[in-house]
Design a protein around this motif. Structure first.
Motif, PDB file in Angstrom:
ATOM      1  N   GLY A 236     -19.484  28.818  26.855  1.00  0.00           N
ATOM      2  CA  GLY A 236     -20.814  28.210  27.000  1.00  0.00           C
ATOM      3  C   GLY A 236     -21.830  29.200  27.548  1.00  0.00           C
ATOM      4  N   GLN A 237     -21.342  30.302  28.130  1.00  0.00           N
ATOM      5  CA  GLN A 237     -22.284  31.310  28.643  1.00  0.00           C
ATOM      6  C   GLN A 237     -22.794  32.183  27.485  1.00  0.00           C
ATOM      7  N   PHE A 238     -23.860  32.922  27.782  1.00  0.00           N
ATOM      8  CA  PHE A 238     -24.466  33.731  26.725  1.00  0.00           C
ATOM      9  C   PHE A 238     -24.828  35.115  27.251  1.00  0.00           C
ATOM     10  N   VAL A 239     -25.213  35.982  26.313  1.00  0.00           N
ATOM     11  CA  VAL A 239     -25.709  37.314  26.667  1.00  0.00           C
ATOM     12  C   VAL A 239     -27.106  37.486  26.060  1.00  0.00           C
ATOM     13  N   MET A 240     -27.916  38.332  26.705  1.00  0.00           N
ATOM     14  CA  MET A 240     -29.229  38.691  26.149  1.00  0.00           C
ATOM     15  C   MET A 240     -29.103  40.115  25.621  1.00  0.00           C
ATOM     16  N   ILE A 241     -29.415  40.305  24.346  1.00  0.00           N
ATOM     17  CA  ILE A 241     -29.205  41.616  23.719  1.00  0.00           C
ATOM     18  C   ILE A 241     -30.530  42.238  23.293  1.00  0.00           C
ATOM     19  N   ARG A 242     -30.699  43.517  23.623  1.00  0.00           N
ATOM     20  CA  ARG A 242     -31.871  44.264  23.125  1.00  0.00           C
ATOM     21  C   ARG A 242     -31.574  44.617  21.674  1.00  0.00           C
ATOM     22  N   THR A 243     -32.391  44.107  20.772  1.00  0.00           N
ATOM     23  CA  THR A 243     -32.088  44.275  19.352  1.00  0.00           C
ATOM     24  C   THR A 243     -32.832  45.454  18.734  1.00  0.00           C
ATOM     25  N   GLY A 244     -33.848  45.960  19.444  1.00  0.00           N
ATOM     26  CA  GLY A 244     -34.612  47.089  18.896  1.00  0.00           C
ATOM     27  C   GLY A 244     -34.722  48.186  19.942  1.00  0.00           C
ATOM     28  N   ASN A 245     -35.873  48.865  19.943  1.00  0.00           N
ATOM     29  CA  ASN A 245     -36.048  49.985  20.876  1.00  0.00           C
ATOM     30  C   ASN A 245     -36.623  49.542  22.222  1.00  0.00           C
ATOM     31  N   GLY A 246     -36.771  48.232  22.424  1.00  0.00           N
ATOM     32  CA  GLY A 246     -37.299  47.725  23.688  1.00  0.00           C
ATOM     33  C   GLY A 246     -38.792  47.463  23.608  1.00  0.00           C
ATOM     34  N   LYS A 247     -39.430  47.936  22.526  1.00  0.00           N
ATOM     35  CA  LYS A 247     -40.870  47.687  22.346  1.00  0.00           C
ATOM     36  C   LYS A 247     -41.095  46.680  21.228  1.00  0.00           C
ATOM     37  N   ASP A 248     -40.298  46.782  20.188  1.00  0.00           N
ATOM     38  CA  ASP A 248     -40.433  45.865  19.051  1.00  0.00           C
ATOM     39  C   ASP A 248     -39.044  45.486  18.555  1.00  0.00           C
ATOM     40  N   PRO A 249     -38.577  44.260  18.807  1.00  0.00           N
ATOM     41  CA  PRO A 249     -39.235  43.246  19.626  1.00  0.00           C
ATOM     42  C   PRO A 249     -39.134  43.595  21.116  1.00  0.00           C
ATOM     43  N   LEU A 250     -40.112  43.118  21.868  1.00  0.00           N
ATOM     44  CA  LEU A 250     -40.174  43.410  23.294  1.00  0.00           C
ATOM     45  C   LEU A 250     -39.036  42.706  24.041  1.00  0.00           C
ATOM     46  N   LEU A 251     -38.773  41.478  23.639  1.00  0.00           N
ATOM     47  CA  LEU A 251     -37.823  40.648  24.391  1.00  0.00           C
ATOM     48  C   LEU A 251     -36.419  40.727  23.808  1.00  0.00           C
ATOM     49  N   ARG A 252     -35.441  40.644  24.711  1.00  0.00           N
ATOM     50  CA  ARG A 252     -34.044  40.532  24.269  1.00  0.00           C
ATOM     51  C   ARG A 252     -33.851  39.187  23.594  1.00  0.00           C
ATOM     52  N   ARG A 253     -32.782  39.070  22.837  1.00  0.00           N
ATOM     53  CA  ARG A 253     -32.469  37.811  22.159  1.00  0.00           C
ATOM     54  C   ARG A 253     -31.161  37.236  22.714  1.00  0.00           C
ATOM     55  N   PRO A 254     -31.119  35.901  22.922  1.00  0.00           N
ATOM     56  CA  PRO A 254     -29.892  35.282  23.475  1.00  0.00           C
ATOM     57  C   PRO A 254     -28.845  34.945  22.410  1.00  0.00           C
ATOM     58  N   PHE A 255     -27.590  35.218  22.715  1.00  0.00           N
ATOM     59  CA  PHE A 255     -26.479  34.861  21.817  1.00  0.00           C
ATOM     60  C   PHE A 255     -25.299  34.363  22.659  1.00  0.00           C
ATOM     61  N   SER A 256     -24.680  33.294  22.198  1.00  0.00           N
ATOM     62  CA  SER A 256     -23.508  32.766  22.882  1.00  0.00           C
ATOM     63  C   SER A 256     -22.350  33.744  22.766  1.00  0.00           C
ATOM     64  N   ILE A 257     -21.525  33.768  23.787  1.00  0.00           N
ATOM     65  CA  ILE A 257     -20.262  34.512  23.688  1.00  0.00           C
ATOM     66  C   ILE A 257     -19.332  33.624  22.868  1.00  0.00           C
ATOM     67  N   SER A 258     -18.982  34.066  21.676  1.00  0.00           N
ATOM     68  CA  SER A 258     -18.248  33.159  20.787  1.00  0.00           C
ATOM     69  C   SER A 258     -16.732  33.362  20.871  1.00  0.00           C
ATOM     70  N   GLN A 259     -16.302  34.480  21.439  1.00  0.00           N
ATOM     71  CA  GLN A 259     -14.852  34.674  21.606  1.00  0.00           C
ATOM     72  C   GLN A 259     -14.619  35.871  22.509  1.00  0.00           C
ATOM     73  N   ILE A 260     -13.490  35.871  23.204  1.00  0.00           N
ATOM     74  CA  ILE A 260     -13.080  37.071  23.953  1.00  0.00           C
ATOM     75  C   ILE A 260     -11.644  37.399  23.541  1.00  0.00           C
ATOM     76  N   ALA A 261     -11.275  38.661  23.679  1.00  0.00           N
ATOM     77  CA  ALA A 261      -9.906  39.042  23.291  1.00  0.00           C
ATOM     78  C   ALA A 261      -9.458  40.298  24.028  1.00  0.00           C
TER      79      ALA A 261
END
Ligand SMILES: Cc1cc2nc3c(=O)[nH]c(=O)nc-3n(C[C@H](O)[C@H](O)[C@H](O)COP(=O)(O)OP(=O)(O)OC[C@H]3O[C@@H](n4cnc5c(N)ncnc54)[C@H](O)[C@@H]3O)c2cc1C
Ligand code: FES
Length: 261
Positions: free
Chosen positions: A37-62
């Motif tokens: 149920g917890q999530f991570v915020m991921i920087r998807t670009g260079n930090g300027k575009d997009p400025l904000l990180r995007r949230p994604f659920s942790i879908s599995q661990i191994a």
């Protein structure tokens, strides 16, 4: 914040469909503390575009050091993520938010729609290990292409899956609530729900009507992911607002103010 942030290497990229992708990332720290149920915020670009990180659920661990996210390409951030290569590193913040509260003595039922299915895989695996009985799983999506690979993931855990698709190409032709009505869930059933808001509203009303417990994961838009802005507020039944990122994303459905009662 720094103790939550790190560079994590992309170990594996799997394209499940043209626009649904699974990334396996390496982080012993995230894996050792993450809860379903917890999530991570991921920087998807260079930090300027997009400025904000995007949230994604942790879908599995191994294996004590790998975690997975499962995402669909819907805009700029996810498109950039889809172009990453194995071996590259991503700046990841997490694990964040509250997780699902597992009822070890069941009966339990997981209900997922679309990409809301992602966090339920980690939850299902944890329940299969911890609970007296395995959970039932009800999954909905638009069509077979989107749903079949995800159903396979749950089936590999030995869980019984009831699929439903909008176009009838896989499983029940219709809504997950139709499937729930025919499952004969036990009186003290707890449901764990993640998906489109309309679907979660319908499942909440279904559970309220029958006296089942219902936990919902609210995937609102998020800016900081850590309770520091008002980007993710959700209205509460008792009045006022909660932060989906830090009070949630998982809430008891009874705590939230729903548009339809
Ligand atoms: C706690 C949490 C967990 C999430 N887990 C997952 C996951 O496991 N897999 C996954 O694919 N997605 C997940 N999401 C949604 C994901 O964060 C968004 O799809 C992503 O941020 C979109 O970024 P983008 O830059 O590609 O799109 P943007 O350019 O930001 O938006 C493109 C379109 O998508 C819509 N959109 C953006 N965010 C959301 C959202 N949260 N819900 C519905 N529509 C949205 C926008 O309104 C717009 O129409 C999660 C969201 C939250 C809050
Ligand atoms: S995203 Fe900033 S407070 Fe929740």
């Amino acid at each position: 914040m720094s103790q939550f942030q790190e560079k994590t290497q992309i170990i594996r990229i799997e394209r499940l469909t043209t626009d649904i992708i699974r990334l396996t990332l390496e982080s012993s720290r995230i894996v050792s503390t993450a809860k379903p149920g917890q999530f991570v915020m991921i920087r998807t670009g260079n930090g300027k575009d997009p400025l904000l990180r995007r949230p994604f659920s942790i879908s599995q661990i191994a294996n004590g050091k790998y975690f997975q996210i499962l995402f669909k390409v819907v805009g700029r951030g996810t498109a950039l993520l889809a172009h990453c290569r194995e071996g590259e590193s991503l700046s990841v913040l997490g694990p964040l938010g509250s997780g699902f509260r597992i009822h070890s003595n069941g009966p339990n039922c997981l209900v997922g729609g679309g990409m809301g299915i992602a966090p339920l895989l980690f939850l299902g695996k944890t329940m299969a290990r911890q609970c007296s009985a395995p959970p039932l799983v009800v999954l909905g999506a638009r069509n077979r292409e989107e749903l079949a690979p995800l159903v396979d993931d749950f089936a590999e855990l030995g869980l019984s899956v009831h699929p439903a698709t909008d176009d009838g190409s896989f499983g029940h032709h219709g809504l997950v609530t139709d499937v729930l009505k025919n499952l004969g869930l036990g009186d003290d059933c707890m449901t764990y729900v993640c998906g489109p808001h309309l679907m979660m509203t319908a499942v909440h009303l279904f559970c309220k009507d029958r006296g089942y417990g219902c936990q919902v994961s609210m995937e609102t838009a998020m800016a900081c992911g850590m309770g520091a802005c008002l980007g993710c507020i959700v209205p509460l039944e008792e009045g006022g607002y909660g932060h989906a990122c830090s009070d949630g994303p998982v809430f008891d459905a009874k705590e939230l103010l729903w548009e339809v009662k």
